[in-house]
Enzyme design. Structure first.
Site, mmCIF file in Angstrom:
data_model
loop_
_atom_site.group_PDB
_atom_site.id
_atom_site.type_symbol
_atom_site.label_atom_id
_atom_site.label_comp_id
_atom_site.label_asym_id
_atom_site.label_seq_id
_atom_site.Cartn_x
_atom_site.Cartn_y
_atom_site.Cartn_z
ATOM 1 N N GLU A 1 -5.921 -12.217 -6.303
ATOM 2 C CA GLU A 1 -5.632 -11.344 -5.157
ATOM 3 C C GLU A 1 -6.028 -12.101 -3.894
ATOM 4 O OE1 GLU A 1 -7.412 -7.412 -5.089
ATOM 5 O OE2 GLU A 1 -6.082 -6.896 -3.419
ATOM 6 N N HIS B 1 -10.441 -7.862 -8.603
ATOM 7 C CA HIS B 1 -10.158 -7.385 -7.244
ATOM 8 C C HIS B 1 -10.931 -8.290 -6.287
ATOM 9 C CE1 HIS B 1 -11.454 -4.913 -3.716
ATOM 10 N NE2 HIS B 1 -10.173 -4.597 -3.709
ATOM 11 N N GLU C 1 -11.498 -1.430 -9.288
ATOM 12 C CA GLU C 1 -12.245 -1.973 -8.144
ATOM 13 C C GLU C 1 -13.367 -1.038 -7.713
ATOM 14 O OE1 GLU C 1 -8.675 -1.836 -5.428
ATOM 15 O OE2 GLU C 1 -10.219 -1.319 -3.975
ATOM 16 N N GLU D 1 -1.466 0.428 -8.933
ATOM 17 C CA GLU D 1 -2.923 0.295 -8.816
ATOM 18 C C GLU D 1 -3.568 1.573 -8.276
ATOM 19 O OE1 GLU D 1 -3.938 -3.532 -7.294
ATOM 20 O OE2 GLU D 1 -5.642 -2.791 -6.157
ATOM 21 N N ASP E 1 -14.307 -5.900 -9.388
ATOM 22 C CA ASP E 1 -14.669 -6.659 -8.190
ATOM 23 C C ASP E 1 -16.022 -7.309 -8.454
ATOM 24 O OD1 ASP E 1 -13.988 -6.621 -4.875
ATOM 25 O OD2 ASP E 1 -15.984 -7.223 -5.554
ATOM 26 N N LYS F 1 0.843 -1.198 0.000
ATOM 27 C CA LYS F 1 0.000 0.000 0.000
ATOM 28 C C LYS F 1 0.878 1.249 0.000
ATOM 29 C CE LYS F 1 -4.032 -1.975 0.230
ATOM 30 N NZ LYS F 1 -5.036 -1.805 -0.854
ATOM 31 N N ASP G 1 -0.160 -0.167 -4.616
ATOM 32 C CA ASP G 1 -1.576 0.192 -4.614
ATOM 33 C C ASP G 1 -1.757 1.502 -3.850
ATOM 34 O OD1 ASP G 1 -4.302 0.359 -4.562
ATOM 35 O OD2 ASP G 1 -4.646 -1.571 -3.583
HETATM 36 CA CA CA Z 1 -6.761 -2.067 -4.406
#
Ligand code: CA
Length: 395
Positions: A332, A299, A249, A223, A272, A169, A197
């Site tokens: 993922e 996602h 997502e 991302e 997603d 992240k 991300d």
């Molecule tokens: Ca993400």
């Protein structure tokens, strides 16, 4: 065979250690499961990607969508999707209506696989892959004085578990992100693949600056660099820095992904399934992605129901490009704290980094509702009589 009952099961569970990303901190995990039951007692399970308070979906599904589905033949899943979308178009093109529609749609695919005695991947069009390589999603912010050190230790742990790829992240600011990135890359060495991300924590200039500097650390993809609404911004980030851009997502239906693809905003689309319209719509988006030369992989941030739906989808996904050795889509695999995920159903079989695609009928998920009972905060049951009583329109 007719749909006789729809249930929503909303869960919330406290977690031992709060964790954060570029937007906020999590102190609880949530999940929203949908159960669709037919008149002969066959049941299908779906899951909504519940970003917020999961109990609201009982009302959304009960009031807005159940009238379309109640009494219908579950094998008409595509027809019902169109009808539900058209009925809610004036107020539901994106957001919670589509989230809710996704959960019902996934439940119908599970149901139909059970009715026909086939795994969902077979119904989607066939199983290209029997197992999927996963990557670890984790490496969030935690409450520590030494975030780079904590991230490095967590990353080494994933490598020791057998993961060959993971996602860090970012979106906390250039200096913090680069320090975390250097620490994680040093901890895992050059052979483990690493994605970033930002959870749309940046605007275009900051996203470009970060991407240019991060590229020397061999990054798999970048991302959600900017907000989903800024499709021109996505295209600009993609053009002005060297890392492949991923996103989707927070995008919805064929219409949202069409705009993202036409803008040439992403190299990798990440629908997603529990958020963007379900398996019916994700199949359309993946097909559209192949026409645009865009890679697709879902996602996933949910329980084994969402995981299984994604595994079947990954099993079917077309190769982009069609060739002898195309880059394969990855699963993922969320490793952050999630007591509901870990109790409400049996996790799919795995030998990390590989996760098997279930081969039983439907999604092939074994539910364990009793084990998660302590986290259940709302159960809404919708019957045909409820729908008849509440009806204000008719076909
Ligand atoms: Ca993400």
């Amino acid at each position: 065979m007719r749909i006789e009952r729809i249930e929503t099961l909303a869960y919330q569970a406290p977690i031992d250690q709060p964790f954060g990303f570029s937007q906020w901190w999590f102190t609880k995990r949530s999940a929203l499961l949908v159960r669709v039951v037919t008149d002969d007692g066959t049941e299908g399970w779906g899951e909504v990607f519940a970003h917020v308070e999961p109990t609201v979906y009982g009302a959304v599904i009960g009031k807005a969508l159940a009238p379309v589905y109640m009494g219908a033949n579950p094998l008409d899943a595509g027809v019902l999707w169109d009808r539900a979308y058209n009925r809610s178009r004036p107020y539901g093109q994106k957001g919670m209506i589509i989230n809710a529609l996704s959960g019902i749609d996934i439940a119908l695919w599970d149901l139909n696989g059970k009715i026909l005695g086939q795994p969902v991947s077979q119904l989607l069009g066939g199983r290209r892959r029997e197992r999927i390589e996963s990557y670890a999603t984790g490496l969030y912010r935690t409450e520590t004085d030494d975030l780079p050190g904590a991230l490095a230790a967590e990353a080494r742990g994933y490598a020791e578990q057998g993961f060959t790829a993971m996602k860090l992240k970012i979106g906390y600011g250039f200096d913090i992100d680069m320090e975390n990135l250097r620490a994680v890359r040093a901890a895992i060495g050059p052979s483990i693949r690493l994605a970033l991300d930002a959870n749309h924590g940046y605007d275009v200039p900051d996203a470009v600056r970060l991407g240019r500097a991060a590229a020397e650390y061999d990054i798999l993809w970048y991302e959600e660099p900017v907000v989903a609404e800024d499709k021109a911004g996505y295209a600009e980030v993609r053009a002005r820095q060297p890392i492949p851009v991923a996103g989707g997502e927070e995008e919805f239906t064929r219409y949202g992904f069409r705009d993202l693809f036409e803008a040439r905003g992403v190299d990798l689309a990440q629908p997603d399934l529990g958020g963007m319209g379900g398996l019916s719509e994700a199949r359309i988006v993946a097909t559209m992605a192949s026409a645009f030369g865009v890679r697709c992989q879902p996602h996933v941030w949910g329980t084994p129901v969402a995981l299984a739906a994604s595994l079947h989808f990954l099993s079917w996904l077309p190769d982009v490009p069609g060739s002898a050795t195309p880059t394969q889509p990855m699963l993922e695999y969320d490793r952050s704290l999630h007591p509901i995920r870990d109790s409400v159903a049996v996790a799919p079989e795995k030998s990390l980094p590989w996760v098997d695609v279930p081969d039983g009928p439907g999604l092939g998920v074994e539910m364990r509702l009793d084990a998660a009972e302590q986290y259940l905060v709302d159960r809404t049951v919708i019957t045909a009589a409820d729908v008849r009583a509440a009806a204000s329109t008719r076909e």
